[in-house]
Design a protein around this motif. Structure first.
Motif, mmCIF file in Angstrom:
data_model
loop_
_atom_site.group_PDB
_atom_site.id
_atom_site.type_symbol
_atom_site.label_atom_id
_atom_site.label_comp_id
_atom_site.label_asym_id
_atom_site.label_seq_id
_atom_site.Cartn_x
_atom_site.Cartn_y
_atom_site.Cartn_z
ATOM 1 N N GLY A 43 3.965 7.989 -8.939
ATOM 2 C CA GLY A 43 3.261 7.004 -8.126
ATOM 3 C C GLY A 43 3.747 7.039 -6.688
ATOM 4 N N ARG A 44 5.063 7.210 -6.506
ATOM 5 C CA ARG A 44 5.633 7.330 -5.160
ATOM 6 C C ARG A 44 5.110 8.584 -4.466
ATOM 7 N NH1 ARG A 44 9.102 5.768 -1.527
ATOM 8 N NH2 ARG A 44 9.741 3.914 -2.653
ATOM 9 N N LEU A 45 5.089 9.717 -5.165
ATOM 10 C CA LEU A 45 4.585 10.964 -4.567
ATOM 11 C C LEU A 45 3.103 10.832 -4.200
ATOM 12 C CD1 LEU A 45 6.296 13.723 -6.742
ATOM 13 C CD2 LEU A 45 6.978 12.883 -4.476
ATOM 14 N N ILE A 46 2.333 10.169 -5.056
ATOM 15 C CA ILE A 46 0.918 9.933 -4.775
ATOM 16 C C ILE A 46 0.797 9.044 -3.532
ATOM 17 C CG2 ILE A 46 -1.140 8.715 -5.617
ATOM 18 C CD1 ILE A 46 -0.294 9.787 -8.470
ATOM 19 N N GLY A 47 1.593 7.988 -3.476
ATOM 20 C CA GLY A 47 1.593 7.105 -2.317
ATOM 21 C C GLY A 47 1.968 7.818 -1.040
ATOM 22 N N GLU A 48 2.953 8.706 -1.123
ATOM 23 C CA GLU A 48 3.362 9.481 0.060
ATOM 24 C C GLU A 48 2.229 10.378 0.545
ATOM 25 O OE1 GLU A 48 6.970 11.416 -1.230
ATOM 26 O OE2 GLU A 48 8.162 9.587 -0.949
ATOM 27 N N ALA A 49 1.481 10.957 -0.390
ATOM 28 C CA ALA A 49 0.346 11.808 -0.002
ATOM 29 C C ALA A 49 -0.730 10.962 0.680
ATOM 30 C CB ALA A 49 -0.218 12.525 -1.228
ATOM 31 N N PHE A 50 -1.029 9.789 0.134
ATOM 32 C CA PHE A 50 -2.009 8.906 0.776
ATOM 33 C C PHE A 50 -1.501 8.411 2.135
ATOM 34 C CE2 PHE A 50 -4.226 8.663 -3.267
ATOM 35 C CZ PHE A 50 -5.547 8.570 -2.851
ATOM 36 N N MET B 118 1.706 -5.673 -7.071
ATOM 37 C CA MET B 118 1.432 -5.420 -5.656
ATOM 38 C C MET B 118 1.781 -6.641 -4.815
ATOM 39 S SD MET B 118 -1.999 -3.069 -5.777
ATOM 40 C CE MET B 118 -2.114 -2.824 -4.025
ATOM 41 N N LEU B 119 1.470 -7.821 -5.313
ATOM 42 C CA LEU B 119 1.784 -9.056 -4.594
ATOM 43 C C LEU B 119 3.295 -9.206 -4.387
ATOM 44 C CD1 LEU B 119 0.182 -11.393 -3.403
ATOM 45 C CD2 LEU B 119 0.447 -12.601 -5.565
ATOM 46 N N LYS B 120 4.060 -8.754 -5.364
ATOM 47 C CA LYS B 120 5.514 -8.864 -5.313
ATOM 48 C C LYS B 120 6.156 -7.817 -4.389
ATOM 49 C CE LYS B 120 8.119 -8.015 -9.022
ATOM 50 N NZ LYS B 120 8.600 -8.107 -10.402
ATOM 51 N N THR B 121 5.515 -6.651 -4.254
ATOM 52 C CA THR B 121 6.166 -5.548 -3.531
ATOM 53 C C THR B 121 5.539 -5.185 -2.188
ATOM 54 O OG1 THR B 121 4.854 -3.885 -4.731
ATOM 55 C CG2 THR B 121 6.993 -4.491 -5.682
ATOM 56 N N VAL B 122 4.281 -5.549 -1.979
ATOM 57 C CA VAL B 122 3.562 -5.143 -0.760
ATOM 58 C C VAL B 122 3.360 -6.368 0.131
ATOM 59 C CG1 VAL B 122 1.429 -4.117 0.128
ATOM 60 C CG2 VAL B 122 2.384 -3.313 -2.048
ATOM 61 N N ARG B 123 3.606 -6.192 1.432
ATOM 62 C CA ARG B 123 3.380 -7.295 2.367
ATOM 63 C C ARG B 123 1.941 -7.775 2.291
ATOM 64 N NH1 ARG B 123 6.913 -4.408 6.948
ATOM 65 N NH2 ARG B 123 6.021 -2.657 5.862
ATOM 66 N N THR C 10 -3.618 2.078 9.335
ATOM 67 C CA THR C 10 -3.529 0.648 9.624
ATOM 68 C C THR C 10 -2.493 -0.097 8.775
ATOM 69 O OG1 THR C 10 -5.277 0.102 8.044
ATOM 70 C CG2 THR C 10 -5.957 0.553 10.325
ATOM 71 N N VAL C 11 -1.911 0.574 7.789
ATOM 72 C CA VAL C 11 -0.954 -0.059 6.880
ATOM 73 C C VAL C 11 0.358 0.727 6.926
ATOM 74 C CG1 VAL C 11 -0.484 -0.598 4.446
ATOM 75 C CG2 VAL C 11 -2.776 -0.944 5.375
ATOM 76 N N PRO C 12 1.495 0.037 7.001
ATOM 77 C CA PRO C 12 2.785 0.740 7.019
ATOM 78 C C PRO C 12 2.967 1.652 5.798
ATOM 79 C CG PRO C 12 3.088 -1.572 7.562
ATOM 80 C CD PRO C 12 1.657 -1.421 7.118
ATOM 81 N N LYS C 13 3.573 2.798 6.046
ATOM 82 C CA LYS C 13 3.765 3.820 5.012
ATOM 83 C C LYS C 13 4.400 3.244 3.748
ATOM 84 C CE LYS C 13 6.169 8.146 4.146
ATOM 85 N NZ LYS C 13 6.924 9.263 4.688
ATOM 86 N N GLU C 14 5.452 2.479 3.877
ATOM 87 C CA GLU C 14 6.151 1.972 2.695
ATOM 88 C C GLU C 14 5.261 1.051 1.866
ATOM 89 O OE1 GLU C 14 8.899 2.351 -0.046
ATOM 90 O OE2 GLU C 14 8.910 3.513 1.806
ATOM 91 N N ASP C 15 4.377 0.294 2.511
ATOM 92 C CA ASP C 15 3.452 -0.559 1.762
ATOM 93 C C ASP C 15 2.427 0.277 0.991
ATOM 94 O OD1 ASP C 15 4.700 -2.896 2.489
ATOM 95 O OD2 ASP C 15 3.272 -3.411 4.058
ATOM 96 N N ILE C 16 1.953 1.349 1.590
ATOM 97 C CA ILE C 16 1.019 2.244 0.898
ATOM 98 C C ILE C 16 1.705 2.851 -0.319
ATOM 99 C CG2 ILE C 16 -0.251 4.425 1.058
ATOM 100 C CD1 ILE C 16 -0.850 3.638 3.980
ATOM 101 N N ALA D 271 2.092 0.251 -3.016
ATOM 102 C CA ALA D 271 0.791 -0.044 -3.612
ATOM 103 C C ALA D 271 0.391 1.052 -4.592
ATOM 104 C CB ALA D 271 -0.269 -0.202 -2.522
ATOM 105 N N PHE D 272 0.608 2.311 -4.217
ATOM 106 C CA PHE D 272 0.200 3.404 -5.097
ATOM 107 C C PHE D 272 1.105 3.566 -6.306
ATOM 108 C CE2 PHE D 272 -2.963 4.480 -1.999
ATOM 109 C CZ PHE D 272 -3.992 4.908 -2.818
ATOM 110 N N ILE D 273 2.320 3.107 -6.224
ATOM 111 C CA ILE D 273 3.151 3.078 -7.430
ATOM 112 C C ILE D 273 2.498 2.136 -8.442
ATOM 113 C CG2 ILE D 273 5.379 2.358 -8.385
ATOM 114 C CD1 ILE D 273 6.650 3.343 -5.709
ATOM 115 N N ALA D 274 2.070 0.969 -7.980
ATOM 116 C CA ALA D 274 1.405 0.001 -8.862
ATOM 117 C C ALA D 274 0.044 0.520 -9.333
ATOM 118 C CB ALA D 274 1.249 -1.334 -8.141
#
Length: 178
Positions: free
Chosen positions: A17-24, A88-93, A33-39, A42-45
């Protein structure tokens, strides 16, 4: 060649999920428009959600890329939807969450509401180290085959005009813009 992802540990789901998020996060669209760490969070979830739904596939055991797709009749179980939402609510701004939610509006469900069936590609991603090597077309092939077998459309939403060009190169055509 595609493999259905099953029997993964939570650590494997989170890792990929992290690797997928990093690719996105490294591609045009929501990443602008969204900070990398939030993306990434989100993609981990999101990856966990697709995994739990049984709709997550990988190109091969090398995991070059991932695909999540289903047909019109597929409904996301409430338990999975709530888990995804709360994770996502718990981990993403919150501000990022609003932008991610707005970009993931499934316009195809509205455009194809009168269709008997369709194959909806909800996520297609080639991991960063494999990009530019023709994997996207291979990833989309099973969804195209399933749509052809059912004599229906294979559809997806994307969040960037730059990505539209990639999908058109893989055989899709643009039918609407949001």
């Amino acid at each position: 060649n595609m493999i259905h992802i099953e029997n993964w540990s939570k650590e494997q789901v989170d890792y990929y999920g992290r690797l997928i998020g990093e690719a996105f996060a490294a591609s045009p669209g929501i990443a602008e428009t969204v900070p990398k760490e939030d993306i990434i969070k989100a993609f981990i979830a999101i990856t966990e959600g697709y995994y739990k739904m049984g709709t997550l596939y990988a190109l091969s055991e090398n995991y070059e890329g991932f695909l999540a797709y289903w047909d019109k009749k597929t409904k996301i179980p409430l338990k999975i939807m709530f888990r995804l939402f709360f994770r996502m609510l718990k981990t993403v701004r919150f501000r990022s969450l609003l932008k991610i939610a707005a970009s993931s509006d499934e316009q195809y469900a509205k455009l194809f509401k009168d269709a008997d069936d369709y194959i909806a590609v909800s996520m297609v991603v080639v991991l960063q180290q494999y990009q530019g090597q023709g994997y996207m077309k291979k990833l989309l092939a099973p969804a195209f085959r399933e749509a052809e077998k059912r004599n229906c459309s294979c559809i997806l939403d994307t969040d960037s005009p730059k990505k539209v060009v990639k999908y058109e190169h893989c055989g899709m055509k643009k039918i609407a813009e949001k």
